[in-house]
Design an enzyme around this catalytic site. Structure first.
Site, PDB file in Angstrom:
ATOM      1  CE  LYS A   1      -3.544   0.208   1.255  1.00 43.64           C
ATOM      2  NZ  LYS A   1      -2.849  -0.492   0.175  1.00 43.64           N
TER       3      LYS A   1
ATOM      4  N   GLY B   1       1.375   0.708  -0.550  1.00 41.77           N
ATOM      5  CA  GLY B   1       2.118   1.679   0.261  1.00 41.77           C
ATOM      6  C   GLY B   1       3.303   2.282  -0.483  1.00 41.77           C
ATOM      7  NE  ARG B   2       6.481  -2.882  -2.606  1.00 45.70           N
ATOM      8  CZ  ARG B   2       5.644  -3.669  -1.959  1.00 45.70           C
ATOM      9  NH1 ARG B   2       5.126  -3.284  -0.799  1.00 45.70           N
ATOM     10  NH2 ARG B   2       5.288  -4.849  -2.437  1.00 45.70           N
TER      11      ARG B   2
ATOM     12  CE  LYS C   1       4.575  -4.531   9.921  1.00 46.62           C
ATOM     13  NZ  LYS C   1       3.369  -4.132   9.235  1.00 46.62           N
TER      14      LYS C   1
ATOM     15  CG  HIS D   1      36.180  10.786  -2.303  1.00 44.92           C
ATOM     16  ND1 HIS D   1      37.487  11.178  -2.379  1.00 44.92           N
ATOM     17  CD2 HIS D   1      35.538  11.407  -3.338  1.00 44.92           C
ATOM     18  CE1 HIS D   1      37.638  12.025  -3.386  1.00 44.92           C
ATOM     19  NE2 HIS D   1      36.462  12.178  -3.990  1.00 44.92           N
TER      20      HIS D   1
ATOM     21  CD  GLU E   1       6.751   0.560  13.432  1.00 45.75           C
ATOM     22  OE1 GLU E   1       5.521   0.417  13.211  1.00 45.75           O
ATOM     23  OE2 GLU E   1       7.592  -0.271  13.098  1.00 45.75           O
TER      24      GLU E   1
HETATM   25  C1  G6Q Z   1       4.596  -0.624   1.487  1.00 49.35           C
HETATM   26  C2  G6Q Z   1       4.226  -1.322   2.689  1.00 49.35           C
HETATM   27  C3  G6Q Z   1       4.613  -0.624   3.975  1.00 49.35           C
HETATM   28  C4  G6Q Z   1       3.603   0.400   4.476  1.00 49.35           C
HETATM   29  C5  G6Q Z   1       3.942   0.740   5.923  1.00 49.35           C
HETATM   30  C6  G6Q Z   1       3.035   1.774   6.500  1.00 49.35           C
HETATM   31  O1  G6Q Z   1       4.341  -1.001   0.384  1.00 49.35           O
HETATM   32  O2  G6Q Z   1       2.898  -1.666   2.647  1.00 49.35           O
HETATM   33  O3  G6Q Z   1       5.882  -0.017   3.907  1.00 49.35           O
HETATM   34  O4  G6Q Z   1       3.596   1.519   3.666  1.00 49.35           O
HETATM   35  O5  G6Q Z   1       3.915  -0.422   6.688  1.00 49.35           O
HETATM   36  O6  G6Q Z   1       1.727   1.315   6.501  1.00 49.35           O
HETATM   37  P1  G6Q Z   1       0.519   2.266   6.811  1.00 49.35           P
HETATM   38  O7  G6Q Z   1       0.485   3.319   5.768  1.00 49.35           O
HETATM   39  O8  G6Q Z   1      -0.683   1.407   6.805  1.00 49.35           O
HETATM   40  O9  G6Q Z   1       0.797   2.880   8.162  1.00 49.35           O
END
Ligand code: G6Q
Length: 547
Positions: A205, A266-267, A511, A383, A211
């Protein structure tokens, strides 16, 4: 807004809890042979049985009253209609617009967002058709056989879970997911792939995530090493992002960028362009069916009275166990191999949304909020950790997810699976009292002393609650319904607890500190002021890497 704990319905639930805590589920079932009919709901393709919960009709009435006193109806409308309910980031929360099949406009800042949503869906359709048909080719003219989604958190967990869950419908290029900055994951993934036939989707996003950019740059290098031409990036990279400038800077053709917007969290983003890997794998028709399933749940959530509203009931059951029974976690137990990553997806959805300790007004909550979410496919769990569920000291409410039919039947294996799911929920609820344990041991012909010694170990307290969610088989539409059900459940709980379910400041501090530590791992760099443990560890890393 007064604290939820001060509301009349909360106080009434407190009194009600004191009475009900003494009543075992077993006797609730014995007293009302029709209890199942009272506490199950059919909604679209889901059957939601919540009768094995420590509730009566009065509890459900009080749940609805609490939802009313928390002005839940207004909050639901505010979300759907684009109000900026993510107050700490000043954003609307509109993942529901991404699957809005109606003609109803969704307005943010005076503009309807639906034309943009439809435009990107069409762009995804066009692109996925080209790739899937072989019209889109790599630098040397070869069609694409493998797609690697590089993203993390919300840009990974959702699409990864869905691609796995809908593998039965997969007829496109094989989808791979790289999220971890640990170079092992990218190396392992690329080991079996050919640059000529691999397409990378950079899903970010912000397009600034450490990463993701590290993995994306390494992937770009892999392509450049193979073709020795920057031109190749055009055919082998696309981006899913809100950040056009960074995408272009990376070298991706803006034509191959799929946009989304700041009102997609994001989620909550698998419904957006972030779902491109899903569309490539199962085709756009199936992807639209997934959206359709979620839309059906959206309509139900928005319109159904609270007494019959699945997400609202599930949410309040969770509040009931968290805040009144003191449960600290809940387990999600899919008896469906396809849903193996569903618990991991829900961990982010739930814990990143409601793992908060201040209210929207900035004050401390003073009550428990989001629980720990965990789980594994059901029979494997049996299990492993079910021992604790049945006989441990902790109360862990469970969700059983059960497909009635297998998509891959072999003999009676699926029936064995389903029988196990139903039996586990029954065993958790009924338990086995001393008399029953004794009778069983007697039947085994043991001595009296031996029998007495074993009885406490063979006794199950029971009275352990669960929801069972049944569906015929896992289709894109069913999966859409399931995901949206949990999304809205989390939303309702966030409103009851008065936290902002849509920010995630808790992930920032670590971070930031990592950026300070990164250069300090080099031997010739000064180490800034840390606690003695962190300093000791930095020094140990330096020493070990020197040897
Ligand atoms: C989710 C968070 C987080 C995000 C990641 C990746 O709700 O905002 O998990 O999706 O940090 O972010 P980018 O899509 O910006 O790389």
């Amino acid at each position: 807004m007064p604290k939820p704990t001060t509301l009349p319905a909360w106080q009434a639930l407190q009194d009600h809890y004191r009475e009900l805590a003494q009543v075992p589920l077993r006797s609730l079932f014995a007293d009302d042979p029709d209890r199942f009919s009272l506490f199950n709901l059919h909604q679209d393709d889901l059957l939601f049985d919540f009768s094995k919960n420590r509730i009566t009709s009065r509890t459900v009435d009080l749940f609805a009253q609490l939802a009313d006193e928390c002005t839940l109806s207004e909050d639901i409308e505010a979300m759907f209609s684009g109000a900026r309910i993510n107050a700490t980031e000043g954003r609307a929360v509109l993942h529901t617009a991404l699957r809005n099949e109606s003609d109803r406009p969704v307005v943010v800042d005076g503009a309807d967002v639906m034309p943009d949503v439809r435009r990107v869906l069409d762009q995804m359709e066009d692109f996925s058709q080209k790739v899937r048909s072989g019209e889109w080719v790599g630098h040397t003219g070869e069609p694409i056989t493998d797609v690697v989604n590089i993203g993390i958190g919300g840009s990974d967990l959702g699409p990864l879970m869905v691609v796995q869950a809908l593998d039965h419908y997969a007829d496109g290029p094989k989808a791979h997911f790289v999220s971890n900055v640990d170079p092992t994951q990218l190396s392992q993934t690329l080991r079996g792939l050919s640059p000529e036939t691999t397409l990378f989707i950079i899903a970010s996003k912000t397009f600034t995530t450490q990463e993701t950019l590290a993995n994306a740059k390494a992937a770009r290098q892999w392509i450049l090493d193979a073709f020795d031409s920057f031109e190749a990036v055009k055919n082998h990279f696309v981006a899913l992002s809100t950040n056009r400038t960074q995408v272009v800077e990376f070298g991706i053709d803006p034509e191959n960028m799929f946009a989304f917007w700041d009102w997609v969290g994001g989620r909550y983003s698998l419904w957006s362009a972030i779902g491109l890997s899903i569309a490539l794998s199962i085709g756009m028709e199936n992807f639209r069916a997934l959206l359709g399933g979620a839309y059906a749940m959206d309509k139900h959530f928005r319109n159904a009275p609270f007494h019959q509203n699945l997400p609202v009931l599930m949410a309040l059951l969770g509040v009931w166990y968290t805040n009144f029974f003191g449960a600290a976690s809940y387990a999600v137990l899919p008896y469906d191999q396809y849903l193996a990553r569903f618990p991991a997806f829900l961990q982010q959805l739930d814990m990143e949304s409601n793992g908060k300790r201040v209210r929207l007004d900035g004050r401390q909550v003073g009550y428990e909020t989001g629980p720990v979410v965990w789980g594994e496919p059901g029979t494997n769990g049996q299990h492993a950790f079910y021992q604790l569920l049945h006989q441990g000291t902790r109360l862990v409410p469970c969700d059983f997810l059960v497909p009635v039919q297998s998509l891959n039947p072999i003999g009676d294996q699926h029936e064995i699976l389903v029988a196990n799911a139903l039996a586990q929920a029954e065993a958790l609820m009924m338990g086995r009292n001393e008399a029953e344990a004794l009778a069983e041991l007697k039947g085994e012909g043991l001595s009296e002393t031996e029998t007495e010694r074993l009885v406490p170990h063979k006794t199950f307290p029971g009275n352990r609650p669960s929801n069972s969610i049944l569906y015929k088989r896992l289709t894109p539409a069913v999966l859409g319904q399931l995901i949206a059900l949990y999304e809205h459940k989390v939303f309702v709980q966030g409103r009851i607890w008065q936290v902002n379910s849509f920010d995630q400041w808790g992930v920032e501090l670590g971070k930031k500190l990592a950026k300070v530590i990164l250069p300090e791992l080099e031997n010739d760099q000064p180490i800034s002021s840390h606690d003695s443990s962190t300093t000791g560890l930095i020094q140990a890393v330096r020493q070990i890497s020197e040897k």
